[in-house]
Design a protein around this motif. Structure first.
Motif, short mmCIF file in Angstrom:
data_model
loop_
_atom_site.label_atom_id
_atom_site.label_comp_id
_atom_site.label_asym_id
_atom_site.label_seq_id
_atom_site.Cartn_x
_atom_site.Cartn_y
_atom_site.Cartn_z
N VAL A 1 -6.23 8.55 4.47
CA VAL A 1 -5.11 7.90 5.03
C VAL A 1 -4.64 6.91 4.12
O VAL A 1 -5.53 5.99 3.26
CB VAL A 1 -5.74 7.20 6.36
N VAL A 2 -3.39 6.80 3.86
CA VAL A 2 -2.86 5.63 3.05
C VAL A 2 -3.22 4.56 3.59
O VAL A 2 -3.21 4.03 4.80
CB VAL A 2 -1.25 5.90 3.22
N PRO A 3 -3.58 3.52 2.55
CA PRO A 3 -4.22 2.20 2.96
C PRO A 3 -3.40 1.37 3.79
O PRO A 3 -3.81 0.74 4.72
CB PRO A 3 -4.38 1.67 1.77
N LEU B 1 -11.75 -1.98 6.41
CA LEU B 1 -12.01 -1.48 5.01
C LEU B 1 -13.40 -0.48 5.05
O LEU B 1 -13.58 0.75 4.39
CB LEU B 1 -12.20 -2.42 4.13
N ILE B 2 -14.23 -1.00 5.79
CA ILE B 2 -15.53 -0.17 6.10
C ILE B 2 -15.22 1.48 6.68
O ILE B 2 -15.69 2.53 6.11
CB ILE B 2 -16.62 -0.80 7.15
N TRP B 3 -14.38 1.15 7.69
CA TRP B 3 -13.88 2.85 8.27
C TRP B 3 -13.38 3.63 7.15
O TRP B 3 -13.46 4.61 7.28
CB TRP B 3 -12.99 2.24 9.32
N GLN B 4 -12.40 2.89 6.25
CA GLN B 4 -11.80 3.59 5.34
C GLN B 4 -12.76 4.17 4.15
O GLN B 4 -12.60 5.10 3.66
CB GLN B 4 -10.59 2.86 4.60
N ALA C 1 -4.88 -4.26 3.10
CA ALA C 1 -5.83 -4.55 4.53
C ALA C 1 -5.36 -6.12 4.70
O ALA C 1 -5.06 -6.66 5.81
CB ALA C 1 -6.96 -4.42 4.29
N VAL C 2 -5.61 -7.15 3.54
CA VAL C 2 -5.36 -8.48 3.73
C VAL C 2 -3.86 -8.63 3.94
O VAL C 2 -3.57 -9.57 5.13
CB VAL C 2 -5.90 -9.23 2.41
#
Length: 312
Positions: free
Chosen positions: A133-135, A181-184, A248-249
């Motif tokens: 998935v795109v970030p 981020l852990i999921w990704q 993400a941030v």
């Protein structure tokens, strides 16, 4: 003596005729790579050199005529300013948490996928999907579909069991970023560790089972030592990318509530404060840290290749 002298003369006269073709052949094989090399230098190295030069100047974009050389003052400010030091600490904490948890969860999933069961290919494909998935899309998914306090899935499940309805991003901002981020990144760690599990010596494992070793003993004394290189590789590669994470941030918290890491601070210094010199110094530090981590990663990869070649 005459034969030896004539042989040397013949060899000396033969060398000039053999060297040019070899050099031409070497240049002919390297010539197709020259456009890619020139493109890489223009796209990556020249901007970095410009960033390095700007990092030694006090340069505010709002006052372009007041720029002047300051030496290492920008680097000193990056390392001593409380806000910038906090962003460095946030970067370290965010990277360490995401890498460690992703490795542990990825190891557990890899151990499960290493077993044979019906539909293993479908399950493996579904577990890899988060990494593809795109970030920015992944961060938006977590922000609106999961974390939203009014219609998010997490609060919907808590409402179903009669639990509280927290505002996840406001109450636990850094944890919210880490979870996304852990999921990704867990699928990435899973793939590396699954490759390591499938390269084990099955005869050695069967011999241990015949000798009465339990599953825990096999994992502790055989599997885990074998996976050490793969764990190091996953940790190093994950650290390279997560240290530089910005999506993400920016998407979840916009750097607020103590979640601003160093890449976001570089963005904030450059685009909001217009401090080109300070932002360039912080960016150079990020690049240096990434290069140091990448150096160790390349050593681990080369050692893995040597082990596979020796095993073959």
């Amino acid at each position: 003596m005459t034969i030896t002298t004539s042989a040397r003369v013949a060899a000396a006269t033969a060398r000039p005729t053999t060297r040019p073709p070899n050099r031409m052949r070497a240049w002919a094989t390297r010539a197709p790579l020259l456009p890619a090399l020139v493109f890489m230098i223009v796209v990556t190295q020249l901007p970095f050199v410009a960033t390095l030069v700007i990092s030694f100047f006090d340069w505010n974009a709002l006052y372009p005529k007041d720029r002047h050389f300051t030496g290492v003052d920008n680097y000193r400010q990056v390392l001593t300013d409380p806000d910038l030091r906090h962003s460095v600490w946030t970067t370290v904490l965010l990277t360490a948490t995401v890498v460690v948890v992703s490795l542990v969860v990825g190891l557990g999933i890899a151990l499960l996928l290493n077993r044979r069961f019906r539909g293993r290919g479908v399950v493996r494909t579904m577990l890899i999907a988060p990494f593809l998935v795109v970030p920015v899309a992944a961060a938006l998914l977590w922000k609106h579909v999961l974390y939203n306090p009014e219609y998010g899935l997490l609060n919907g499940l808590l409402h179903y069991v009669g639990g509280p309805q927290p505002d996840w991003i406001s109450n636990t901002p850094l944890l919210a970023v880490e979870a996304s981020l852990i999921w990704q990144w867990t699928p990435f760690m899973m793939l590396i560790l699954l490759a390591g599990l499938q390269s084990r010596d099955h005869e050695q494992i069967e011999a241990a089972r015949v000798d009465g070793a339990s599953d825990w003993q096999i994992f502790r004394h055989l599997t885990l030592p074998h996976l050490r290189r793969y764990l190091e590789l996953g940790a190093l590669l994950g650290s390279i990318y997560i240290v530089q994470n910005f999506d993400a941030v920016f998407t979840l918290t916009s750097g607020g509530l103590g979640t601003a890491n160093l890449p976001y601070t570089v963005y904030q210094s450059f685009y909001q404060a217009h401090e080109n010199g300070l932002a360039s110094a912080a960016g150079v530090l990020v690049v240096i840290g990434s290069i140091v981590i990448a150096t160790f990663a390349l050593r681990v990869v080369s050692s893995l290749f040597r082990e596979e070649v020796s095993r073959a």
